[in-house]
Structures are given as C-alpha cells and as structure tokens.
Scaffold this motif. Structure first.
Motif, PDB file in Angstrom:
ATOM      1  N   ILE A  84       0.839  -1.197   0.000  1.00 39.38           N
ATOM      2  CA  ILE A  84       0.000   0.000   0.000  1.00 39.38           C
ATOM      3  C   ILE A  84       0.875   1.249   0.000  1.00 39.38           C
ATOM      4  O   ILE A  84       0.629   2.208  -0.745  1.00 39.38           O
ATOM      5  N   ALA A  85       1.910   1.256   0.832  1.00 34.83           N
ATOM      6  CA  ALA A  85       2.781   2.427   0.921  1.00 34.83           C
ATOM      7  C   ALA A  85       3.484   2.682  -0.408  1.00 34.83           C
ATOM      8  O   ALA A  85       3.620   3.839  -0.839  1.00 34.83           O
ATOM      9  N   ALA A  86       3.937   1.625  -1.081  1.00 37.44           N
ATOM     10  CA  ALA A  86       4.615   1.800  -2.363  1.00 37.44           C
ATOM     11  C   ALA A  86       3.652   2.319  -3.427  1.00 37.44           C
ATOM     12  O   ALA A  86       4.020   3.172  -4.255  1.00 37.44           O
ATOM     13  N   ALA A  87       2.418   1.814  -3.418  1.00 35.07           N
ATOM     14  CA  ALA A  87       1.425   2.292  -4.381  1.00 35.07           C
ATOM     15  C   ALA A  87       1.107   3.770  -4.141  1.00 35.07           C
ATOM     16  O   ALA A  87       0.936   4.541  -5.098  1.00 35.07           O
ATOM     17  N   THR A  88       1.050   4.179  -2.893  1.00 36.52           N
ATOM     18  CA  THR A  88       0.812   5.587  -2.580  1.00 36.52           C
ATOM     19  C   THR A  88       1.946   6.457  -3.097  1.00 36.52           C
ATOM     20  O   THR A  88       1.712   7.545  -3.646  1.00 36.52           O
ATOM     21  N   THR A  89       3.177   5.997  -2.937  1.00 34.19           N
ATOM     22  CA  THR A  89       4.318   6.752  -3.453  1.00 34.19           C
ATOM     23  C   THR A  89       4.189   6.958  -4.957  1.00 34.19           C
ATOM     24  O   THR A  89       4.469   8.052  -5.478  1.00 34.19           O
ATOM     25  N   ARG A  90       3.768   5.939  -5.680  1.00 30.60           N
ATOM     26  CA  ARG A  90       3.621   6.095  -7.130  1.00 30.60           C
ATOM     27  C   ARG A  90       2.559   7.141  -7.464  1.00 30.60           C
ATOM     28  O   ARG A  90       2.735   7.934  -8.405  1.00 30.60           O
ATOM     29  N   ALA A 142       1.553  12.726  -9.334  1.00 31.58           N
ATOM     30  CA  ALA A 142       0.947  14.044  -9.131  1.00 31.58           C
ATOM     31  C   ALA A 142       2.004  15.135  -9.079  1.00 31.58           C
ATOM     32  O   ALA A 142       1.754  16.281  -9.501  1.00 31.58           O
ATOM     33  N   ALA A 143       3.186  14.805  -8.559  1.00 30.48           N
ATOM     34  CA  ALA A 143       4.270  15.796  -8.466  1.00 30.48           C
ATOM     35  C   ALA A 143       5.058  15.913  -9.771  1.00 30.48           C
ATOM     36  O   ALA A 143       5.884  16.823  -9.911  1.00 30.48           O
ATOM     37  N   GLY A 144       4.825  14.986 -10.699  1.00 31.10           N
ATOM     38  CA  GLY A 144       5.552  15.020 -11.960  1.00 31.10           C
ATOM     39  C   GLY A 144       6.996  14.611 -11.844  1.00 31.10           C
ATOM     40  O   GLY A 144       7.864  15.135 -12.557  1.00 31.10           O
ATOM     41  N   CYS A 145       7.273  13.646 -10.956  1.00 27.91           N
ATOM     42  CA  CYS A 145       8.654  13.186 -10.790  1.00 27.91           C
ATOM     43  C   CYS A 145       8.674  11.668 -10.803  1.00 27.91           C
ATOM     44  O   CYS A 145       7.665  11.022 -10.536  1.00 27.91           O
ATOM     45  N   PRO A 146       9.816  11.059 -11.100  1.00 30.92           N
ATOM     46  CA  PRO A 146       9.917   9.600 -11.025  1.00 30.92           C
ATOM     47  C   PRO A 146       9.765   9.124  -9.574  1.00 30.92           C
ATOM     48  O   PRO A 146      10.189   9.802  -8.639  1.00 30.92           O
ATOM     49  N   ALA A 147       9.177   7.947  -9.407  1.00 36.48           N
ATOM     50  CA  ALA A 147       9.014   7.369  -8.063  1.00 36.48           C
ATOM     51  C   ALA A 147      10.277   6.625  -7.671  1.00 36.48           C
ATOM     52  O   ALA A 147      10.256   5.443  -7.306  1.00 36.48           O
ATOM     53  N   THR A 148      11.400   7.333  -7.714  1.00 38.48           N
ATOM     54  CA  THR A 148      12.712   6.788  -7.398  1.00 38.48           C
ATOM     55  C   THR A 148      13.347   7.646  -6.310  1.00 38.48           C
ATOM     56  O   THR A 148      12.927   8.789  -6.095  1.00 38.48           O
ATOM     57  N   PRO A 149      14.358   7.137  -5.613  1.00 43.09           N
ATOM     58  CA  PRO A 149      15.014   7.981  -4.612  1.00 43.09           C
ATOM     59  C   PRO A 149      15.515   9.297  -5.196  1.00 43.09           C
ATOM     60  O   PRO A 149      15.353  10.358  -4.584  1.00 43.09           O
ATOM     61  N   LEU A 197       5.837  17.907  -2.826  1.00 40.36           N
ATOM     62  CA  LEU A 197       5.253  16.648  -2.354  1.00 40.36           C
ATOM     63  C   LEU A 197       4.036  16.906  -1.482  1.00 40.36           C
ATOM     64  O   LEU A 197       3.069  16.125  -1.501  1.00 40.36           O
ATOM     65  N   VAL A 198       4.050  17.991  -0.705  1.00 39.95           N
ATOM     66  CA  VAL A 198       2.858  18.376   0.062  1.00 39.95           C
ATOM     67  C   VAL A 198       1.709  18.687  -0.884  1.00 39.95           C
ATOM     68  O   VAL A 198       0.576  18.215  -0.706  1.00 39.95           O
ATOM     69  N   ALA A 199       1.971  19.491  -1.924  1.00 35.75           N
ATOM     70  CA  ALA A 199       0.930  19.851  -2.880  1.00 35.75           C
ATOM     71  C   ALA A 199       0.427  18.618  -3.624  1.00 35.75           C
ATOM     72  O   ALA A 199      -0.785  18.467  -3.864  1.00 35.75           O
ATOM     73  N   ALA A 200       1.334  17.708  -3.984  1.00 33.71           N
ATOM     74  CA  ALA A 200       0.928  16.488  -4.672  1.00 33.71           C
ATOM     75  C   ALA A 200       0.048  15.623  -3.778  1.00 33.71           C
ATOM     76  O   ALA A 200      -0.943  15.043  -4.235  1.00 33.71           O
ATOM     77  N   SER A 201       0.404  15.535  -2.509  1.00 35.36           N
ATOM     78  CA  SER A 201      -0.424  14.769  -1.571  1.00 35.36           C
ATOM     79  C   SER A 201      -1.827  15.350  -1.507  1.00 35.36           C
ATOM     80  O   SER A 201      -2.831  14.613  -1.521  1.00 35.36           O
TER      81      SER A 201
END
Length: 505
Positions: A224-230, A235-242, A253-257
C-alpha cells in the motif's frame, strides 16, 4: 529554578509563562532532516556553545494545514525536529515524573505548538512536560524505494519520536525530570504512534507508561505504501525513485499529496479512501515496525509498560463538522461504505437497530468512529490486559447543549485533549468544547489533569485496572461524581468478526 539549562548539545534559556513554571521551547533534538539527511533516520543535532534563546516554538514539519493558534509551515523551514519543555520552577532534584506528548493529525499535519498542548497546567500539577515535532506526510511516512547504495527507512516519523525519547533520557534530569519515570502520551495518530513505540525495539526502556487517547486504526502494508508513493510521484511530476523524490522540494510533495487526497474525495468509486482520505500511516515493514501493535502487545511485547486508553463517545462527528469526511446520507451509500471497508455482514444493520431513530448520517458517523478509533482502542486495552499488563480504560462523554436543547457540541474527537492538558480556557479550543468553559468544565478538567499526573507519577490514575472478565471504564463527564460503566456491549459484539488494525486503502 534558573531559566538556563545545560543539554548535550549546548545551554538553553527559557522563560516563565507563570510564576510556578519555566518553559523552554524549540530545542533541537536532532539535525534538520533535509539535504543529505532527507528521507534518512534522524541524526544528532549540531552542538552550540553560547546560550541558545529558546522562548518560541520551532518550525513545524512540512504540511499544508494552518491550525488555529499554531504557526504554519513555510518552505525553507528546516530545523523542524525540536522539543519543548515545561517544568515546575521549584527545584525537585531531578525526580519529577516526565510526560512526553506526541501530537496527532492523520500523520499529515499538526505540531507541538498547538495551544491545546501547552504544558503549563500539567507542569503546575508536578510533571515535567515535553512535547515534540516529528516529520509528517511524505517526509515522515512516505515510502522511498531502495537504490543500489541506500535503503531508506519507512516510518521516519516514528524514528523521530524515538530520537526525541532518547533526548529526554539524556537531558531531562537537567530540567528536574526523572529519566527513569517517563510516560509517553498521544492522541489520534499520536496515540497510534505510542502503540507502535510500545512494540518497537529501539524504543524499549525509553518510557515506562503510556497514554493513548483515541488511537487511530489505519496501518499500511509495504505494498500500500509503495502504491501511494507512485500516486504522489505522478501528481508531483517526478519519477518514483530515490533520486526523483529527493530532487522534488518538500512543498511539491505536500501539494501532490493534497491533489491525490482531493481526487479520492471527488470519486465515490475510489474505495475506502474516498470517505476520509488518509494517505499516510505507519508501515508494517517488519523492520522499524516489526508487527502491528495489536499483535505485538497481545504477544506481551509491552506488558511491563502501564497503559491508559481513552476514547470519546462520538469520535467521528468532529470530522463531519470540519468537512474532513464524505457525507453518507442514503441507505445505499451506507451499504457501499460497509462493502468498501469489508465490514462484517450485519454490522451496519446492528447499528441501525441500536439507533432506530437516527438519520443515516449519524449511523454512518457512529460506525466510522468506532471503526477507526473506538474499537481499536478497546482492543488495545484488552490485548494489553490479557498479556499481563496493567491497563486502564476511560471514555470522554462530556457534551454541551445549546439554549434550544440541541447539541451545541458532542463528545467528539480531540475534545478531551484540552481538558486533560488543563487548557479549556484558551480561545483556540472554543470550537472543540462549544464555547467558553463552564465551572463544571473547569472541574472536569481538574479531575482529568489529576488523573494524568497521578498515572505518570504512580501508574494509578484513580480507578480500578481493566479486567477482561468484567470490563469497565471510567467515564469522564461534567456530572458531579465520576462514573464507571461497561460500555455498549451490544454494539461491541457487532465488531467480533471485524479484523483490526484496518489495512484497507
């Protein structure tokens, strides 16, 4: 007592909010968790040599919330890992009981600077009070995948809380507190954090008693946590990578959330998150959090920690009043809600029978409040008692009627906190308690302050420990005499087949 105190990082200066209490605010307990430290476990705070003026709260963690009486987060504020201390002015030789407070806020917002959490009254009752900020939202609970060189811990907000407890162990004697008598307390997400720390090995021995008011049920699996990160990364327009996440500013990231939350709110077909979207929660990662708190406590992981649990009797009415949750006003939508959360067959019908004259909205709010707060708290108390721990259960049932006899304010989520802190007269809590406090409110607050102080001092809040064979709880109300009751056993029986903690997203 002097207003200058030594700490392991350097000397700090506080002030006297009243003649009997000294407050020291905004003391760093860990390094700013940004730059090279972002998404990592907390590191020690940099040292200083000159006396540091600590007369104002530190910056709050990244969030979009603007709460009454508390500062808002501003991009660029980085020294967010701070503690605040209130201590009686009279010198006790380092032997006063300590109460450490973890704020709530759905793991997404909130801070120790909220007026409800001012520690002056509890310090006047003989405690050394510590409140803390920790990382919330994606910074504190978002999943960051590992790369070739680093693994980024989940539950960074919980690790911050452990770091604050270590700071207390190393420093609180200088403020008159006893590091061998620490009570960890919290409400809502803060109370669930307390339950998590009860089963986390890094927190073992850092506190000796626990207070959990309205502990929140949601916990997430790593999936679930990984799916939320994606979702957040998209929404933030960035890769879901470190690299992609670390290069995205906290405000993005606040705005994307917030965007993802709004998308769930608008879509009634989006499953359980539609009703009150909570993107973040402790992750059952098997590492930082080795097991869900119910299982860990049932297994005896915290039997040597005294536990005081409290819930309000009308938890979810607050979330409806502030527009946080979807309104469910038809039988069809109520049935869809039950299906989305996988509630046992017959549970909603049982609530309808128990509340025969209530509108659908009230039935929904009663079920939702018990699902996320009340039943989870009851099960925590039962699990702890069955495992051999000394346990106390209480309910906050203070209501206030309007002049026409209608409910001006219910016994809803968060309303118990200013009573237990002794802050019912603060203007910022007027909405929570329905206006200016009455003499009866002040008396109730005095009783609740005394119960917390006594529990922190001796482990006994003033009523009989919880007995699973004859479960009874202290009921807090403005009646002249405290009452004990066994709760609504018929409604509790409806939850017998429900699984906890809630894991659906």
């Amino acid at each position: 007592m002097n207003t200058v105190f030594p700490t392991t990082s350097g000397p700090v200066r506080g002030f006297r909010p009243s003649g009997d209490v000294v407050a020291v605010l905004g003391v760093p307990y860990a390094a700013p968790p940004f730059g090279a430290n972002r998404f990592r476990e907390p590191l020690p705070a940099p040292a200083w040599t000159e006396v540091r003026d600590c007369t104002a709260f530190g910056p709050v963690a990244p969030q979009s919330a603007e709460l009454p009486g508390a500062p808002a987060w501003s991009p660029g504020d980085e020294d967010v890992l701070t503690v605040n201390i209130w201590t009686p002015a009279a010198d006790a030789g380092g032997r006063r009981p300590v109460l450490v407070w973890v704020h709530g806020g759905a793991y997404t917002f909130g801070s120790s600077a909220q007026p409800d959490f001012d520690g002056t009254a509890l310090a006047a009752a003989g405690l050394v009070v510590v409140t803390l900020n920790y990382r919330v939202g994606f910074e504190g609970f978002g999943h960051v995948p590992a790369d070739d060189t680093h693994a980024y811990p989940d539950n960074r907000g919980l690790l911050d809380q452990v770091a604050a407890l270590r700071w207390v162990r190393e420093n609180i004697a200088a403020f008159g507190g006893d590091p061998g008598n620490v009570t960890l307390a919290g409400q809502s997400a803060g109370a669930a954090s307390v339950a998590c720390l009860m089963v986390m090995e890094p927190a073992r021995g850092l506190f000796h008693r626990a207070i959990a008011h309205s502990p929140a049920s949601p916990f997430y699996t790593p999936g679930i946590a990984a799916a939320t990160t994606r979702e957040i990364a998209a929404a933030a327009g960035c890769p879901a990578t470190p690299e992609g996440l670390a290069s995205t500013p906290p405000q993005a990231l606040v705005a994307a959330s917030d965007q993802v939350v709004e998308r769930y709110r608008r879509d009634p077909r989006s499953g359980s998150r539609h009703y009150d979207p909570s993107l973040y929660a402790p992750v059952l990662d098997g590492d930082v959090l080795p097991a869900d708190p119910l299982a860990g406590i049932a297994g005896g992981a915290a039997r040597d920690v005294d536990l005081l649990v409290c819930h309000t009797t009308e938890e979810y009415w607050l979330l409806d009043a502030v527009g946080s949750c979807a309104k469910v006003t038809t039988a069809a939508r109520l049935d869809a809600f039950a299906e989305d959360f996988g509630l046992p067959e017959g549970l909603v019908a049982g609530y309808r029978d128990a509340l025969p004259d209530a509108p659908v909205l009230d039935v929904y709010l009663a079920v939702f409040g018990d699902l996320l707060f009340t039943e989870f708290g009851n099960r925590l108390a039962e699990a702890h008692a069955r495992a051999g721990g000394r346990t106390y259960l209480s309910r906050f049932d203070r209501r206030r009627a309007a002049s026409d006899g209608s409910a001006a304010v219910r016994a809803w989520h968060c309303a118990d906190v200013p009573f237990a802190f002794g802050n019912v007269a603060d203007d910022a809590v007027a909405f929570l308690i329905g206006g200016a406090p009455t003499p009866e409110d002040h008396e109730l607050s005095r009783r609740m302050v005394r119960a917390w102080a006594d529990f922190a001092r001796t482990g006994d809040p003033g009523w009989a420990p919880f007995d699973t064979a004859a479960p009874r709880a202290r009921t807090w109300s403005t009646d002249a005499r405290p009452a004990d009751d066994d709760g609504n056993t018929a409604v509790r029986a409806l939850w017998a087949e429900a699984a906890f903690p809630v894991l659906r997203a």
